[in-house]
Design a protein around this motif. Structure first.
Motif, short mmCIF file in Angstrom:
data_model
loop_
_atom_site.label_atom_id
_atom_site.label_comp_id
_atom_site.label_asym_id
_atom_site.label_seq_id
_atom_site.Cartn_x
_atom_site.Cartn_y
_atom_site.Cartn_z
N ASN A 137 0.81 -1.22 0.00
CA ASN A 137 0.00 0.00 0.00
C ASN A 137 0.84 1.26 0.00
O ASN A 137 0.33 2.34 -0.31
N GLY A 138 2.12 1.15 0.36
CA GLY A 138 2.94 2.34 0.48
C GLY A 138 4.24 2.25 -0.29
O GLY A 138 4.93 1.23 -0.23
N ALA A 197 4.40 -1.60 6.04
CA ALA A 197 3.42 -1.05 5.12
C ALA A 197 3.85 0.34 4.64
O ALA A 197 3.63 0.71 3.50
N VAL A 198 4.44 1.09 5.54
CA VAL A 198 4.91 2.45 5.22
C VAL A 198 6.43 2.42 5.21
O VAL A 198 7.07 2.17 6.24
N PRO A 199 7.06 2.63 4.06
CA PRO A 199 8.52 2.54 3.97
C PRO A 199 9.20 3.76 4.60
O PRO A 199 9.28 4.83 3.99
N ILE A 200 9.66 3.57 5.82
CA ILE A 200 10.30 4.67 6.55
C ILE A 200 11.76 4.34 6.88
O ILE A 200 12.39 5.03 7.69
N GLY A 201 12.28 3.29 6.27
CA GLY A 201 13.68 2.93 6.48
C GLY A 201 13.95 2.17 7.76
O GLY A 201 15.12 2.12 8.20
N SER A 202 12.94 1.57 8.35
CA SER A 202 13.13 0.81 9.59
C SER A 202 13.89 -0.47 9.32
O SER A 202 13.76 -1.10 8.27
N ARG A 203 14.68 -0.90 10.29
CA ARG A 203 15.33 -2.20 10.25
C ARG A 203 14.32 -3.29 10.61
O ARG A 203 13.34 -3.01 11.32
N PRO A 204 14.49 -4.52 10.16
CA PRO A 204 13.60 -5.60 10.58
C PRO A 204 13.55 -5.73 12.10
O PRO A 204 14.55 -5.49 12.78
N GLN A 205 12.40 -6.10 12.62
CA GLN A 205 12.22 -6.20 14.06
C GLN A 205 13.30 -7.07 14.70
O GLN A 205 13.85 -6.73 15.75
N ALA A 206 13.62 -8.19 14.07
CA ALA A 206 14.57 -9.14 14.65
C ALA A 206 15.99 -8.60 14.76
O ALA A 206 16.83 -9.20 15.44
#
Length: 393
Positions: free
Chosen positions: A113-114, A152-161
């Protein structure tokens, strides 16, 4: 859990406990044995109660007195129970028409969606503008946000793990919340509180294969989202780390007994039950219950969460389109069963026809007494409190 991760976890404990106290997270990670509790709900806000009714025609039923105890008419009350999804990066005419016709409780954004923060902000603005133009209160905007490609929203976050310590999990959640809130996102289907068991659907994606580590990391992440003023809805209760497959993609079963779930998978949920504003249920089936019904439809699962763990927030269903893969029941029928079981917000991804059919089924069930009006009033009160707490206006 590796020795390296154990050392990092211990080394960050002092800092994290201070921050968690400020974030409102507790220390009790024990799963109780079943002492019942009474929870108190609040009345829906005045703005919600004052909005006009929707214009979509609902089939008539023989009993209409159920709506007497609802804060709004049955058609509007039913719509407010739904989280709906959509396909693609824009809202096509049928989706906008749906938001004009129904006062949907919220919308869930998923990967796909994003493509950029600005595009997501524009999409949210279009959907909420359509709702307001129709005289509705704006929908709560939620996003599936587990980091990296699962955002869903590409904000440059690293994977949770990738978070190695509770402090890192907290920092990541705060940063993500501060990036999402200005776009209009007020809730996330995150963090994942499942155990990363070898061969399970969350291997390599969840925080750890150790329940104590997952409990500490999830507690920190919940606190971080709350500090950033975005409501976290951790999933997938009662834990689907041991599922036979990915419940979002196929019919999957967790073959653990209730005692086994309490000894491991329930521990992270026990850690955050008193502090998370929302928790999402699993679409998997569980041998611990009847082995054939998705957890998101089971009253016993809701009682476990409410009574045993003392959770008083909003219960979000699993993906009902995924739940329909088990047993072949229609999404409309599953929506009625989920609300009856105690779910407060029912999630149906991007199929306008299925969403409308489910809404009609819930309206009918409300009007003929299949779903008690008190059950819906209770759900709407919890949702209204969450909306007020996180600034959905």
């Amino acid at each position: 859990m590796t020795r390296r991760r154990s050392a990092r976890l211990a080394g960050s404990l002092t800092i994290v406990m201070v921050v968690l106290t400020l974030g409102g997270c507790g220390k009790d990670h024990t799963v109780p044995n079943g002492t019942a509790r009474t929870t108190t709900t609040q009345s829906p806000n005045a703005a919600s109660a004052a909005a006009p009714t929707t214009t979509t025609t609902v089939p008539a039923t023989n009993v209409s007195t159920a709506s007497d105890h609802l804060p709004v008419a049955a058609a509007r009350a039913a719509a407010r129970l739904f989280l709906v999804g959509l396909g693609g990066t824009q809202a096509p005419p049928d989706v906008l028409q749906s938001f004009a016709q129904h006062e949907w409780g919220g919308v869930v954004l998923e990967p796909g969606n994003g493509v950029s923060p600005q595009q997501v902000a524009d999409l949210i603005g279009t959907i909420q503008g359509t709702a307001r133009s129709a005289g509705h209160v704006p929908p709560l905007v939620a996003a599936s946000q587990l980091g990296g490609e699962r955002d869903a929203v590409p904000i440059g976050s690293r994977p949770q793990a990738d978070a190695a310590t509770p402090a890192q999990a907290l920092t990541a959640a705060v940063g993500a919340a501060k990036a999402l809130r200005p776009l209009g996102v007020r809730m996330v289907l995150a963090p994942d509180a499942d155990i990363a068991l070898a061969g399970g659907p969350w291997e390599g994606l969840a925080f750890s294969d150790d329940p104590a580590t997952v409990s500490a990391m999830v507690t920190s992440a919940v606190a971080g989202w709350k500090v950033g003023k975005v409501a976290p809805a951790p999933g997938h209760f009662p834990g689907e780390g041991a599922a036979s497959g990915d419940p979002s993609m196929e019919a999957a079963t967790v073959g653990l007994s209730l005692d086994e779930l309490k000894a491991r998978d329930l521990q992270p949920f026990a850690a955050i039950a008193k502090h998370a504003p929302a928790i999402q249920l699993s679409a998997a089936t569980y041998v611990a219950f009847d082995g054939v019904t998705p957890a998101t439809l089971l009253r016993e699962v809701v009682r476990l969460l409410r009574d045993d763990l003392g959770f008083g927030g909003v219960i979000v269903s699993g993906d009902l389109a995924a739940a329909s893969l088990t047993g072949g029941d229609s999404i409309a029928e599953l929506a009625v069963r989920a609300v009856k079981a105690g779910v407060d917000l029912v999630w149906i991804p991007g199929d306008v026809a299925a969403q409308d059919a489910a809404w009609r089924a819930v309206v009918r069930a409300l009007r003929d007494g299949t779903i008690p009006a008190s059950r819906v009033a209770d759900a709407l009160a919890r949702v209204s409190k969450l909306r007020a707490d996180y600034g959905v206006e």
